[in-house]
Design a protein around this motif. Structure first.
Motif, mmCIF file in Angstrom:
data_model
loop_
_atom_site.group_PDB
_atom_site.id
_atom_site.type_symbol
_atom_site.label_atom_id
_atom_site.label_comp_id
_atom_site.label_asym_id
_atom_site.label_seq_id
_atom_site.Cartn_x
_atom_site.Cartn_y
_atom_site.Cartn_z
ATOM 1 N N ALA A 114 1.006 -0.490 -0.361
ATOM 2 C CA ALA A 114 0.236 0.457 0.360
ATOM 3 C C ALA A 114 0.719 1.722 0.288
ATOM 4 O O ALA A 114 0.741 2.395 -0.634
ATOM 5 C CB ALA A 114 -1.151 0.155 0.937
ATOM 6 N N ALA A 115 2.047 1.178 0.446
ATOM 7 C CA ALA A 115 2.935 2.660 0.790
ATOM 8 C C ALA A 115 3.269 2.796 -0.820
ATOM 9 O O ALA A 115 3.084 3.705 -1.215
ATOM 10 C CB ALA A 115 3.925 2.108 1.990
ATOM 11 N N MET A 116 3.687 1.814 -1.272
ATOM 12 C CA MET A 116 4.065 1.976 -2.498
ATOM 13 C C MET A 116 3.452 2.724 -4.024
ATOM 14 O O MET A 116 3.580 3.026 -4.485
ATOM 15 C CB MET A 116 4.979 0.644 -3.227
ATOM 16 N N ILE A 117 2.441 1.568 -3.511
ATOM 17 C CA ILE A 117 0.386 2.326 -4.932
ATOM 18 C C ILE A 117 0.556 3.907 -4.638
ATOM 19 O O ILE A 117 0.979 4.559 -5.538
ATOM 20 C CB ILE A 117 -0.720 1.716 -4.249
ATOM 21 N N LEU A 163 12.312 -0.483 -0.485
ATOM 22 C CA LEU A 163 12.365 0.787 -1.224
ATOM 23 C C LEU A 163 11.843 2.408 -0.650
ATOM 24 O O LEU A 163 12.214 2.814 -1.807
ATOM 25 C CB LEU A 163 10.372 0.358 -0.875
ATOM 26 N N THR A 164 12.317 2.829 0.836
ATOM 27 C CA THR A 164 11.930 4.095 0.357
ATOM 28 C C THR A 164 14.252 4.735 -0.027
ATOM 29 O O THR A 164 13.672 5.296 -0.480
ATOM 30 C CB THR A 164 12.748 4.074 2.208
ATOM 31 N N ARG A 165 14.410 3.758 0.273
ATOM 32 C CA ARG A 165 16.268 4.225 -0.189
ATOM 33 C C ARG A 165 16.076 4.530 -2.063
ATOM 34 O O ARG A 165 17.019 4.716 -2.952
ATOM 35 C CB ARG A 165 17.101 2.923 -0.052
ATOM 36 N N VAL A 166 15.306 3.133 -2.785
ATOM 37 C CA VAL A 166 15.199 2.914 -3.950
ATOM 38 C C VAL A 166 14.717 4.367 -4.468
ATOM 39 O O VAL A 166 14.874 4.744 -5.698
ATOM 40 C CB VAL A 166 14.210 1.720 -4.613
ATOM 41 N N MET A 167 13.534 4.680 -3.924
ATOM 42 C CA MET A 167 12.790 5.496 -3.958
ATOM 43 C C MET A 167 13.348 7.589 -4.198
ATOM 44 O O MET A 167 13.396 8.052 -5.575
ATOM 45 C CB MET A 167 11.446 5.701 -3.403
ATOM 46 N N ALA A 168 14.481 7.217 -3.354
ATOM 47 C CA ALA A 168 15.032 8.611 -3.054
ATOM 48 C C ALA A 168 16.246 8.464 -3.995
ATOM 49 O O ALA A 168 16.242 9.312 -4.746
ATOM 50 C CB ALA A 168 15.899 7.841 -2.012
ATOM 51 N N VAL A 169 16.572 7.306 -4.762
ATOM 52 C CA VAL A 169 17.739 7.324 -5.997
ATOM 53 C C VAL A 169 16.617 7.605 -7.135
ATOM 54 O O VAL A 169 16.947 9.076 -7.923
ATOM 55 C CB VAL A 169 18.298 5.979 -6.178
#
Length: 248
Positions: A114-117, A163-169
């Motif tokens: 859900a956080a990803m969506i 997921l947070t790290r990939v989103m940041a990148v």
């Protein structure tokens, strides 16, 4: 009596907060509203949203984040937002050998999928508007520390940090900062379920140099910092709010 928060740093900003009904999410809605934000509060419990709207004037969306289709629709309808706090999370206490597939799947669905969506929809809108933005995923110290009876929960929070790290990148080039806040046990209704037994809580407290658990407002203030311009060059971090737990 506490001094009113006169900081209006989020004036003119729209913030979406999931898991807004209780605990850290509720404290975050209250704090962001005090600091000037227009807040959209998302929760699965209508009664919690009703009282929160009365307290803060926030807008509300009632949705069960375990349902990915409903989650997507709610996230799309909430746009455009400038700030996102993915705070929704659930726990089911099961020993590793007794962890059921159903519980594991539900916890991963709410705590990670859900956080990803929701973040995808917010980020797409931010990119389309060229406005940048800030996203905070509410993780946990359990992303890096194994806790008995928390196999699925610990796995979900470790996944959320990844997921947070990939989103940041990937989102950084669009001016979107992404971070996580990782509290130790926070005194929320969900924590009461896991830590109300002194036999369980005492050993954990003994490992926290400040000798207490986190208050929801303390976690909310860390979230607000990461959302704010004061953290303009902070992205991709997992910010421990743990009273010194990891230093020991």
């Amino acid at each position: 009596m506490s001094t009113p928060d006169r900081n209006r740093e989020f004036e003119g900003k729209t913030a979406l907060v999931t898991g807004a009904g209780k605990g850290i999410g509720r404290a975050t809605v209250q704090l962001l509203a005090q600091r000037g934000a227009r807040v959209i509060a998302l929760s699965r419990t209508a009664a919690d949203l009703h009282t929160l709207a009365e307290e803060t004037g926030c807008e509300t969306v009632c949705v069960n984040l375990a349902d990915p289709v409903a989650t997507l629709k709610a996230a799309e309808a909430a746009q455009p937002v400038d700030l996102l706090v993915n705070c929704a999370g659930i726990v089911e206490l099961q020993a590793f050998l007794d962890t059921t597939i159903e519980a594991f799947d539900t916890i991963m669905a709410v705590n990670v999928k859900a956080a990803m969506i929701v973040a995808q929809q917010c980020a797409r809108s931010m990119i389309a508007r060229g406005a940048g933005g800030s996203i905070v995923n509410v993780s946990s110290l359990s992303a890096t520390v194994g806790l008995p009876l928390h196999a699925a929960y610990c796995a979900s929070k470790a996944a959320l940090d990844g997921l947070t790290r990939v989103m940041a990148v990937e989102l950084g080039p669009h001016g979107i900062r992404v971070n996580s806040v990782n509290p130790v046990v926070t005194l929320t209704p969900m924590a009461e379920k896991a830590w109300s037994d002194p036999a369980k809580s005492a050993p954990m407290l003994a490992r926290i140099p400040l000798n207490r658990f986190v208050q929801p407002l303390e976690a909310a203030r860390a979230i607000a910092y990461l959302l704010s311009g004061d953290a303009a060059m902070v992205s991709g971090v997992s910010l421990a709010v743990d009273g010194g737990f990891q230093a020991g």
